[in-house]
Design a protein around this motif. Structure first.
Motif, PDB file in Angstrom:
ATOM      1  N   ASN A   1       4.410  -9.713   7.343  1.00 42.23           N
ATOM      2  CA  ASN A   1       3.673  -8.806   6.471  1.00 42.23           C
ATOM      3  C   ASN A   1       2.752  -7.935   7.302  1.00 42.23           C
ATOM      4  OD1 ASN A   1       2.796  -7.569   4.153  1.00 42.23           O
ATOM      5  ND2 ASN A   1       1.523  -9.275   3.464  1.00 42.23           N
ATOM      6  N   SER A   2       2.689  -6.657   6.980  1.00 44.26           N
ATOM      7  CA  SER A   2       1.829  -5.729   7.708  1.00 44.26           C
ATOM      8  C   SER A   2       0.391  -5.862   7.224  1.00 44.26           C
ATOM      9  CB  SER A   2       2.312  -4.290   7.489  1.00 44.26           C
ATOM     10  OG  SER A   2       1.407  -3.372   8.056  1.00 44.26           O
ATOM     11  N   MET A   3      -0.564  -5.599   8.128  1.00 44.75           N
ATOM     12  CA  MET A   3      -1.979  -5.669   7.760  1.00 44.75           C
ATOM     13  C   MET A   3      -2.327  -4.707   6.632  1.00 44.75           C
ATOM     14  SD  MET A   3      -4.474  -6.341  10.999  1.00 44.75           S
ATOM     15  CE  MET A   3      -3.910  -4.977  12.007  1.00 44.75           C
ATOM     16  N   VAL A   4      -1.597  -3.592   6.521  1.00 47.49           N
ATOM     17  CA  VAL A   4      -1.932  -2.616   5.483  1.00 47.49           C
ATOM     18  C   VAL A   4      -1.653  -3.171   4.089  1.00 47.49           C
ATOM     19  CG1 VAL A   4      -1.546  -0.635   6.986  1.00 47.49           C
ATOM     20  CG2 VAL A   4       0.333  -1.482   5.567  1.00 47.49           C
ATOM     21  N   ASN A   5      -0.869  -4.252   4.003  1.00 50.58           N
ATOM     22  CA  ASN A   5      -0.533  -4.851   2.713  1.00 50.58           C
ATOM     23  C   ASN A   5      -1.285  -6.155   2.448  1.00 50.58           C
ATOM     24  OD1 ASN A   5       1.429  -2.813   2.317  1.00 50.58           O
ATOM     25  ND2 ASN A   5       2.911  -3.986   3.506  1.00 50.58           N
ATOM     26  N   MET A   6      -2.296  -6.450   3.246  1.00 53.80           N
ATOM     27  CA  MET A   6      -3.037  -7.706   3.115  1.00 53.80           C
ATOM     28  C   MET A   6      -4.439  -7.476   2.575  1.00 53.80           C
ATOM     29  SD  MET A   6      -2.170  -9.640   6.693  1.00 53.80           S
ATOM     30  CE  MET A   6      -0.503 -10.025   7.196  1.00 53.80           C
ATOM     31  N   ASP A   7      -5.015  -8.559   2.050  1.00 54.23           N
ATOM     32  CA  ASP A   7      -6.389  -8.545   1.547  1.00 54.23           C
ATOM     33  C   ASP A   7      -7.091  -9.833   1.951  1.00 54.23           C
ATOM     34  OD1 ASP A   7      -6.376  -6.079  -0.182  1.00 54.23           O
ATOM     35  OD2 ASP A   7      -4.771  -7.189  -1.181  1.00 54.23           O
TER      36      ASP A   7
ATOM     37  N   ILE B   1      -1.608  11.256   3.789  1.00 51.11           N
ATOM     38  CA  ILE B   1      -1.945  11.904   2.520  1.00 51.11           C
ATOM     39  C   ILE B   1      -2.528  10.914   1.532  1.00 51.11           C
ATOM     40  CG2 ILE B   1      -0.977  13.096   0.509  1.00 51.11           C
ATOM     41  CD1 ILE B   1       1.109  14.320   2.392  1.00 51.11           C
ATOM     42  N   GLN B   2      -1.915   9.734   1.421  1.00 52.47           N
ATOM     43  CA  GLN B   2      -2.352   8.780   0.401  1.00 52.47           C
ATOM     44  C   GLN B   2      -1.901   7.373   0.715  1.00 52.47           C
ATOM     45  OE1 GLN B   2      -0.050   7.123  -1.775  1.00 52.47           O
ATOM     46  NE2 GLN B   2       1.829   8.257  -1.412  1.00 52.47           N
ATOM     47  N   PHE B   3      -2.625   6.417   0.160  1.00 52.96           N
ATOM     48  CA  PHE B   3      -2.212   5.016   0.101  1.00 52.96           C
ATOM     49  C   PHE B   3      -2.348   4.541  -1.340  1.00 52.96           C
ATOM     50  CE2 PHE B   3      -2.757   4.131   4.788  1.00 52.96           C
ATOM     51  CZ  PHE B   3      -1.495   3.589   4.970  1.00 52.96           C
ATOM     52  N   ARG B   4      -1.625   3.482  -1.677  1.00 52.93           N
ATOM     53  CA  ARG B   4      -1.672   2.922  -3.027  1.00 52.93           C
ATOM     54  C   ARG B   4      -2.529   1.658  -3.057  1.00 52.93           C
ATOM     55  NH1 ARG B   4       2.302   5.491  -6.345  1.00 52.93           N
ATOM     56  NH2 ARG B   4       2.932   7.342  -5.157  1.00 52.93           N
ATOM     57  N   ARG B   5      -3.053   1.364  -4.227  1.00 49.61           N
ATOM     58  CA  ARG B   5      -3.792   0.131  -4.450  1.00 49.61           C
ATOM     59  C   ARG B   5      -3.392  -0.441  -5.814  1.00 49.61           C
ATOM     60  NH1 ARG B   5      -4.488   0.781   0.197  1.00 49.61           N
ATOM     61  NH2 ARG B   5      -6.451   0.914   1.367  1.00 49.61           N
TER      62      ARG B   5
ATOM     63  N   GLY C   1       8.303   8.223   2.227  1.00 50.38           N
ATOM     64  CA  GLY C   1       7.677   9.203   1.360  1.00 50.38           C
ATOM     65  C   GLY C   1       8.464  10.476   1.171  1.00 50.38           C
ATOM     66  N   VAL C   2       9.688  10.545   1.728  1.00 46.63           N
ATOM     67  CA  VAL C   2      10.494  11.750   1.639  1.00 46.63           C
ATOM     68  C   VAL C   2      11.588  11.550   0.606  1.00 46.63           C
ATOM     69  CG1 VAL C   2      12.033  13.310   2.903  1.00 46.63           C
ATOM     70  CG2 VAL C   2      10.042  12.315   4.041  1.00 46.63           C
ATOM     71  N   ARG C   3      11.818  12.565  -0.200  1.00 45.95           N
ATOM     72  CA  ARG C   3      12.850  12.499  -1.230  1.00 45.95           C
ATOM     73  C   ARG C   3      14.227  12.439  -0.572  1.00 45.95           C
ATOM     74  NH1 ARG C   3      13.678  17.083  -5.937  1.00 45.95           N
ATOM     75  NH2 ARG C   3      15.079  15.897  -7.288  1.00 45.95           N
ATOM     76  N   ARG C   4      15.015  11.434  -0.940  1.00 39.94           N
ATOM     77  CA  ARG C   4      16.336  11.256  -0.353  1.00 39.94           C
ATOM     78  C   ARG C   4      17.389  11.897  -1.228  1.00 39.94           C
ATOM     79  NH1 ARG C   4      15.303   4.862   0.213  1.00 39.94           N
ATOM     80  NH2 ARG C   4      13.639   4.938   1.758  1.00 39.94           N
ATOM     81  N   ARG C   5      18.394  12.445  -0.584  1.00 37.15           N
ATOM     82  CA  ARG C   5      19.480  13.093  -1.316  1.00 37.15           C
ATOM     83  C   ARG C   5      20.824  12.565  -0.804  1.00 37.15           C
ATOM     84  NH1 ARG C   5      15.620  17.114  -0.607  1.00 37.15           N
ATOM     85  NH2 ARG C   5      14.982  18.197  -2.507  1.00 37.15           N
ATOM     86  N   GLY C   6      21.808  12.613  -1.667  1.00 43.38           N
ATOM     87  CA  GLY C   6      23.164  12.281  -1.277  1.00 43.38           C
ATOM     88  C   GLY C   6      23.305  10.897  -0.677  1.00 43.38           C
ATOM     89  N   ARG C   7      24.035  10.816   0.432  1.00 47.57           N
ATOM     90  CA  ARG C   7      24.323   9.534   1.059  1.00 47.57           C
ATOM     91  C   ARG C   7      23.077   8.862   1.611  1.00 47.57           C
ATOM     92  NH1 ARG C   7      29.798  10.829   4.576  1.00 47.57           N
ATOM     93  NH2 ARG C   7      31.180  11.287   2.793  1.00 47.57           N
ATOM     94  N   ALA C   8      22.025   9.654   1.882  1.00 48.75           N
ATOM     95  CA  ALA C   8      20.798   9.068   2.441  1.00 48.75           C
ATOM     96  C   ALA C   8      20.188   8.048   1.493  1.00 48.75           C
ATOM     97  CB  ALA C   8      19.775  10.166   2.742  1.00 48.75           C
TER      98      ALA C   8
ATOM     99  N   ALA D   1       0.813  -1.213   0.000  1.00 48.59           N
ATOM    100  CA  ALA D   1       0.000   0.000   0.000  1.00 48.59           C
ATOM    101  C   ALA D   1       0.845   1.261   0.000  1.00 48.59           C
ATOM    102  CB  ALA D   1      -0.926   0.010   1.212  1.00 48.59           C
ATOM    103  N   THR D   2       2.172   1.102   0.082  1.00 45.46           N
ATOM    104  CA  THR D   2       3.066   2.252   0.059  1.00 45.46           C
ATOM    105  C   THR D   2       4.064   2.085  -1.080  1.00 45.46           C
ATOM    106  OG1 THR D   2       4.557   1.179   1.642  1.00 45.46           O
ATOM    107  CG2 THR D   2       2.860   2.627   2.538  1.00 45.46           C
TER     108      THR D   2
END
Length: 432
Positions: A102-108, A312-316, A193-200, A87-88
Motif C-alpha cells: 500500500n502506498s503512503m498516499v492511501n494510508m491514515d 491538480i487534485q487528490f481525493r478523500r 487521470g487521463v481519459r482512455r479511448r479504444g484499446r487503451a 487518494a486517487t
C-alpha cells in the motif's frame, strides 16, 4: 447534528447549473487550461461545495473543495477527510495492495505515521548533503549536454532526466537497471487521470500493473543486496532502519520506491517544464531572476509551483460528520481537494493569475495543504528546480521555450508530454 443542507449538484452529461463546469465529465479536462481555470473560478464564486455525479459505474459521486481555506482545512483533518481507501481515482483494488504493498498516499493514522517516520529518519543530514552535491552535478551535466547538442524537446533532454537520475542516485539504483526502470515509470504514470479511448481501455491497466511489478522486482533484489552489503544510499538506510523497532519490509520498500519514482519524478519534471515556459513567457521575470539568482530563486520556485500546480487534485473519504465550506459532510461521502483552484483563490492571492516571482507571502498548496500528507519530497524537488534553473539561466546560449507545453489532458496532474526548445537570449522587449 441536523441533516446536510441542500447543495448544488452537477450530473455528468446531464442538465445542471449552466454557469458551473462539470468536473465529472471527462471532456472538461480536455479543455484549454484557461477555460478550466475559469471554471474553477466560477465554482469558487458559487460558494458551497458542489456535488458531481460521474457516469453510473465509473466512480462514486464527489464534492469538490475549491477554495483555499477549505482545501487547507480538509488537508489537516485526516480523522475526518481520510486518504484510505484511496487518494486517487480509481481507488486501488485490495488485491493490488496485497501484492504490491500500500502506498503512503492511501494510508491514515498510526500506519501512515509509522511508515512516514521510518522514511523521514532515513534522510540523514549526511545523506541529504550528498544528495545536494549530486543534484548540482547532475544539473550541470544535463545543461552541458543541452548546450552542446541543442535538443528540440526539454522534457526528454533535461526535465524528465533530472529528477529520475537524482532519485536513482539517492536510492542507489545501479546504472544498468535505469533504462528499464525509466520505461516502467512512464508506463505506470502514462494514463493516470487521463481519459482512455479504444484499446487503451483494456490494455493500459495490465501494462501499469506490469510496470509496478517490474519496479518491485528491481527493489526486492536491491534490498537483498544492500542488507548484505550496505552502502551510503537511501535503500541501505531504509532496509537497516530501526525506528520504534521496525524497518521497511521488501513490499513496503517496493511501494515506497514506486511512489518516489512515479510521484517524485512526474511532479518535478512537470514543474520544471512549466517553469521554463513561464520564465520564457514573462521575460521581465526571467531577467529579474537572472539579475540575482540566489535572492529570487526560492520565490521563483514557489511561484512556479503555485502557478502551475503540478498535482491538480487528490481525493478523500469522509469518516466523520463535519461542517466545512457551508455544508455538512457525512461519513462515506467522497471529496476532491482541488489544489489547482485553491492556488488561484483571489481571497488569498492578489492578482492570482499573474506570474510574480517576488510574490510574498505565497501560501500555495502545491505540496499539499499541510498536515500528515504534506509532500515528503518537497525539499528535494525545490533543490532540483533551483539547481537546473541556475544552470540554464547562467549559460549565454539562452535556453528557452519555443512554445507552450504540450499537455496530457489529465484530471490528476498538470502533466507535460513535451516542451519545444529554442535558443537565443530574450530581452523584455523581444529576442536579442
Amino acid at each position: 447534528m441536523n441533516a446536510p443542507p441542500q447543495v448544488s449538484t452537477v450530473r455528468a452529461r446531464g442538465a445542471g447549473p449552466a454557469r458551473l463546469p462539470d468536473l465529472a465529465d471527462p471532456s472538461f479536462w480536455s479543455l484549454p487550461r484557461a477555460e478550466r481555470l475559469a471554471g474553477f473560478a466560477r465554482l469558487r464564486e458559487h460558494g458551497e461545495p458542489v456535488r458531481f455525479t460521474p457516469r453510473p459505474g465509473s466512480a462514486p459521486p464527489f464534492h469538490a473543495l475549491v477554495r483555499h481555506a477549505d482545501v487547507k482545512a480538509a488537508s489537516r483533518l485526516p480523522r475526518v477527510f481520510a486518504s484510505a481507501p484511496g487518494a486517487t481515482t480509481p481507488e486501488p483494488a485490495r488485491w493490488a495492495k496485497a501484492v504490491f504493498g500500500n502506498s503512503m498516499v492511501n494510508m491514515d493514522g498510526a500506519e501512515h505515521a509509522g511508515l512516514r517516520r521510518t522514511v523521514s529518519r532515513a534522510f540523514t543530514p549526511r545523506l541529504l548533503a550528498t544528495a545536494e552535491e549530486n543534484i548540482a552535478g547532475t544539473a550541470r551535466r544535463l545543461v552541458d549536454e543541452v548546450v552542446a547538442e541543442r535538443p528540440e524537446d526539454f522534457m526528454r533532454s533535461a526535465a524528465a532526466r533530472m529528477p529520475f537520475e537524482v532519485i536513482c542516485d539517492l536510492m542507489g539504483v545501479p546504472v544498468r537497471y535505469r533504462p528499464a526502470v525509466a520505461a516502467q515509470v512512464d508506463h505506470a504514470s502514462e494514463y493516470v487521470g487521463v481519459r482512455r479511448r479504444g484499446r487503451a481501455r483494456l490494455r493500459v491497466p495490465g501494462r501499469g500493473l506490469r510496470s509496478l511489478a517490474g519496479m518491485q522486482l528491481v527493489m526486492a533484489g536491491l534490498a537483498r543486496e544492500r542488507r548484505r552489503r550496505p552502502e551510503q544510499d537511501l535503500v541501505s538506510a531504509l532496509v537497516r532502519a530501526d525506528v520504534d523497532g521496525r524497518s521497511l519490509s521488501a513490499r513496503e520498500l517496493g511501494a515506497f520506491f514506486s511512489l518516489l519514482l512515479v510521484a517524485g519524478v512526474e511532479t518535478t519534471r512537470n514543474a520544471l517544464a512549466h517553469g521554463l515556459y513561464l520564465l520564457t513567457a514573462h521575460p521581465e521575470q526571467r531577467a529579474l531572476l537572472e539579475s540575482d539568482f540566489e535572492r529570487y530563486a526560492d520565490g521563483a520556485v514557489d511561484e512556479i509551483v503555485r502557478h502551475s500546480t503540478p498535482i491538480i487534485q487528490f481525493r478523500r473519504t469522509v469518516r466523520a460528520e463535519y461542517a466545512l465550506g457551508g455544508r455538512v459532510f457525512v461519513p462515506g461521502e467522497k471529496v476532491m481537494l482541488l489544489y489547482a483552484s485553491a492556488n488561484r483563490d483571489a481571497s488569498v492571492f492578489t492578482g492570482p493569475d499573474v506570474f510574480d516571482i517576488t510574490r510574498s507571502p505565497n501560501p500555495h498548496l502545491g505540496y499539499g495543504g499541510g498536515g500528515p500528507h504534506h509532500c515528503l519530497g518537497a525539499h528535494l524537488a525545490r533543490l532540483e528546480m533551483k539547481a537546473l534553473y541556475r544552470e540554464l539561466l547562467g549559460r549565454p546560449v539562452g535556453v528557452r521555450a519555443a512554445g507552450e507545453p504540450v499537455p496530457a489532458g489529465s484530471n490528476f496532474d498538470h502533466r507535460v508530454r513535451s516542451l519545444p526548445l529554442s535558443y537565443g537570449r530574450l530581452h523584455p522587449n523581444g529576442p536579442l
